[in-house]
Write an enzyme that holds these catalytic residues in place. Structure first.
Site, short mmCIF file in Angstrom:
data_model
loop_
_atom_site.label_atom_id
_atom_site.label_comp_id
_atom_site.label_asym_id
_atom_site.label_seq_id
_atom_site.Cartn_x
_atom_site.Cartn_y
_atom_site.Cartn_z
N ASP A 167 30.18 -79.40 3.50
CA ASP A 167 30.63 -80.13 4.70
C ASP A 167 29.43 -80.83 5.33
OD1 ASP A 167 32.00 -81.10 6.85
OD2 ASP A 167 32.73 -79.17 7.56
N ASP B 77 34.17 -86.27 4.79
CA ASP B 77 32.91 -85.52 4.87
C ASP B 77 33.01 -84.09 4.33
OD1 ASP B 77 34.54 -84.51 6.83
OD2 ASP B 77 33.08 -84.65 8.46
N GLU B 78 34.04 -83.80 3.54
CA GLU B 78 34.27 -82.41 3.12
C GLU B 78 34.68 -82.36 1.65
OE1 GLU B 78 36.62 -78.54 5.01
OE2 GLU B 78 36.99 -80.56 5.78
#
EC number: 2.7.7.7
Length: 404
Positions: free
Chosen positions: A10, A104-105
């Site tokens: 993350d 973003d993960e």
């Protein structure tokens, strides 16, 4: 049987980190990313801002009241998309199977790789490579399943890493708040607190039958996650199937000329994004939200295309059908879905060589100088076009704006 090994990555305060790469003066200062007006919401905030009780999805007006000294930035989805793609390509080059769940993960299935490299060592090297190549801080959790790894990442933040050894999942989870379990939102948390359940160890000690009686099927899932049980697989990353944009007005409007101009500009811009990403769409959707928050959508199937002169009339047609002239409009949006790879096919009966040449010339200018450099006069009312995806969560364009 090979034990599973799932890595969760993350990017820390991703939007804020991207802005700080562009301007180091923002380092160590409270930053708010999102709508700059009072009606906007916080899309992301720095850890310095979180100390004031600010969090994502909070009204910007309230966030400013909590931290008057915070620096508010509208943000640039093209910049964030470009950085996300950089990270994606690094991960793609280092691991055989990964899932991208948001901008973003990421999840990575490292099962069976211990015999070759050592999963924790490989995960550490991957994290270091991302940091060195992009300048972005990133955290990870490594365990035998998605749930434990995601929770571990949250405990590792900011910019750190944690490994939960096999068999220690329950011990790791036990002292944490039940809010750490990904599926538990505010309403479920309140319901659990009303039952005297505030920490994960209490769920672990509760018979699964009681959890099912209190929460139905969700109670069973909660019990399993609290006990570190999650067999869900890592789903191989694939390209997105839709692209969309929306515009929320500072003041609700009934100006139909303005509304149509913005709808036209949205359709034109999304069509360009399709062509730049070498995609075609077969479904057009228009969304209208009125001042009373009632929201209406209309969609239409069309032959695969990425042409302005096909998509713009269809968008305006759907808008005219959906629009109620008696009500003030709060938000409008356009979505192109059922995307496939491909380039625009010339219609021998309708398209002229001049039209195709015009598209190519306009797209070349947009690629070099920005996607709003060349626009139709009818869409000039739309000075800015948000690219946050209201249909499938926040999402950037198919490809980043190449303007430097």
């Amino acid at each position: 049987m090979v034990s599973r090994s799932i890595l969760h990555l993350d990017l820390d305060t991703f939007f804020v980190s991207c802005e700080r790469l562009l301007d180091s003066r923002l380092n160590n200062k409270p930053i708010l990313i999102g709508g700059v007006t009072d009606r906007g919401v916080v899309a992301s905030c720095s850890y310095e801002a979180r100390q004031f009780g600010i969090h994502s999805a909070m009204p910007m007006k309230l966030a400013r009241e909590l931290c008057p000294e915070a620096i508010v930035i509208k943000g640039n989805s093209a910049t964030y998309s470009a950085k996300s793609n950089e990270v994606t390509e690094i991960i793609r080059g280092e691991v055989p199977l990964f899932e991208k769940t948001s901008i973003d993960e990421f999840y990575v299935d490292m099962s069976g790789m211990d015999r070759f490299f050592g999963n924790y060592k490989m995960a550490s090297e991957l994290r270091s490579k991302i940091i060195d190549n992009t300048g972005l801080p990133i955290s990870f959790g490594l365990s035998q399943n998605k749930t434990v790894s995601k929770i571990a990442t949250g405990e590792a933040k900011p910019n750190n890493q944690i490994k939960i050894d096999y068999g220690l999942e329950k011990h790791f989870l036990a002292p944490l708040s039940v809010k750490k379990i990904p599926m538990i939102g505010d309403k479920t948390y309140i319901a659990l607190c009303n039952l005297g359940i505030k920490h994960i160890h209490t769920i672990q000690e509760t018979p699964i039958e009681l959890m099912e009686k209190a929460f139905g099927k969700n109670g069973i899932t909660m019990w399993k996650k609290a006990n570190g049980i999650d067999p869900s697989p890592v789903i191989p990353y694939s390209e997105r199937k839709s692209i969309s944009t929306e515009r929320t007005f500072d003041r609700d409007t009934i100006d139909v000329v303005k509304l149509k101009a913005i709808m036209l500009a949205m359709a034109e811009n999304l069509a360009f994004q399709l062509r730049r990403g070498q995609k075609l769409t077969a479904c057009v959707t228009v969304k209208i939200r009125y001042s009373d928050f009632n929201t209406y959508t209309l969609q239409s199937k069309i032959p695969y295309t990425s042409a302005d002169h096909v998509l713009i009339p269809k968008v305006l047609e759907l808008f005219n059908r959906a629009y109620d002239k008696r009500l003030l409009v709060r938000l409008i949006g356009v979505k192109f879905s059922h995307l496939v790879n491909g380039t625009y096919q010339i219609n021998l009966f309708e398209d002229s060589l001049e039209m195709i040449s015009l598209y190519q010339a306009m797209d070349k200018i947009r690629d070099k100088h920005g996607d709003r450099t060349v626009i139709r006069a009818a869409g000039i009312e739309a000075k800015t076009i948000s690219r946050f995806n209201p249909f499938n969560g926040d999402a950037p364009p198919l490809l980043p704006n190449r303007r430097s």
